[in-house]
Structure formats: C-alpha cells, structure tokens
Design a protein around this motif. Structure first.
Motif, mmCIF file in Angstrom:
data_model
loop_
_atom_site.group_PDB
_atom_site.id
_atom_site.type_symbol
_atom_site.label_atom_id
_atom_site.label_comp_id
_atom_site.label_asym_id
_atom_site.label_seq_id
_atom_site.Cartn_x
_atom_site.Cartn_y
_atom_site.Cartn_z
ATOM 1 N N ARG A 37 -23.679 3.515 21.334
ATOM 2 C CA ARG A 37 -22.385 2.570 20.586
ATOM 3 C C ARG A 37 -20.376 3.922 20.652
ATOM 4 O O ARG A 37 -21.684 4.682 20.887
ATOM 5 N N THR A 44 -15.287 -0.269 19.488
ATOM 6 C CA THR A 44 -16.056 0.055 19.992
ATOM 7 C C THR A 44 -16.503 -0.544 20.738
ATOM 8 O O THR A 44 -16.367 -2.197 21.375
ATOM 9 N N ARG A 112 -24.931 7.381 20.837
ATOM 10 C CA ARG A 112 -23.479 7.533 19.989
ATOM 11 C C ARG A 112 -22.305 8.660 20.801
ATOM 12 O O ARG A 112 -22.541 9.591 20.539
#
Length: 121
Positions: A37, A44, A112
């Motif tokens: 992500r 996103t 992430r």
C-alpha cells in the motif's frame, strides 16, 4: 528479517522504473510485497496501480536525478527526505522534495509507504 537496501529503494528503483526495459511488474515485485500500500499525497496505490504508473513515466522522462538528503533506518522502518528531478521529452524540469516513510516486510521488500511531495523551484 532481510536487511533492506533503503538507498537503492530511493535511488535505483526510480531509474529502473523509468528507463529499464524490464517488465514493470517484475521491477515492482523486486522492491514491494504483493500486498503493498503506497500512500502518496492522499492517494493510495496498490501493486497494480504502481505498475500502471510506470507507462507514463517511461514515455515522458528523459533524465532523472535523486539526491538523498536525510535517512533513518531502524528495524523494519525507514524514513527519508530527498529531492527528485525529472526532465521530460519536452525539456520540462520537474523538481519535487519528498518526505517518505517506509515499512519493510520480513523478506526485505517494502510493504507500506506513506509519503508527501512538494514541488520546488
């Protein structure tokens, strides 16, 4: 945990994505986990959206420079402040200051990212 090469993530990855003839998916998969992500300026991106972003960069960029100003790596977390300068085929210069926070998975790939960009001069 595999030792991440954060400097390569910041410097080599953009060059590979913009100028390599390798399949974009294979490049993304070298650096990111499948469930990545990537949060940038309120947007996103998942793995597929990162891959889709490569096409326009490859068609547009003729030169790319990354200057890393500050980094901190501790355990599975890393942060950086760096400047990216891109030159387009129409000789337009785009300079961005980037503040990036990354979390690494046990295999050394990024799972992430939270980043903020700011256009400069």
């Amino acid at each position: 945990m595999a030792q991440p090469d954060f400097h390569a993530f910041l410097t080599r990855l953009p060059h590979e994505l913009a100028f390599s003839e390798d399949d974009p998916a294979s490049i993304i998969d070298r650096y990111y986990t499948p469930d990545v992500r990537y949060h940038n300026d309120g947007i996103t991106l998942d793995r597929q959206r990162l891959i889709d972003h490569v096409g326009p960069a490859r068609r547009t960029a003729t030169r790319l420079e990354v200057e890393v100003h500050d980094t901190v790596v501790e355990g599975s977390m890393a942060s950086a402040r760096y400047t990216m300068t891109a030159v387009t085929r129409k000789d337009r210069v785009i300079r961005m200051e980037i503040y990036l926070f990354a979390r690494y998975a046990a295999d050394g790939r990024v799972e992430r990212v939270d980043s903020i960009t700011r256009p400069i001069g």
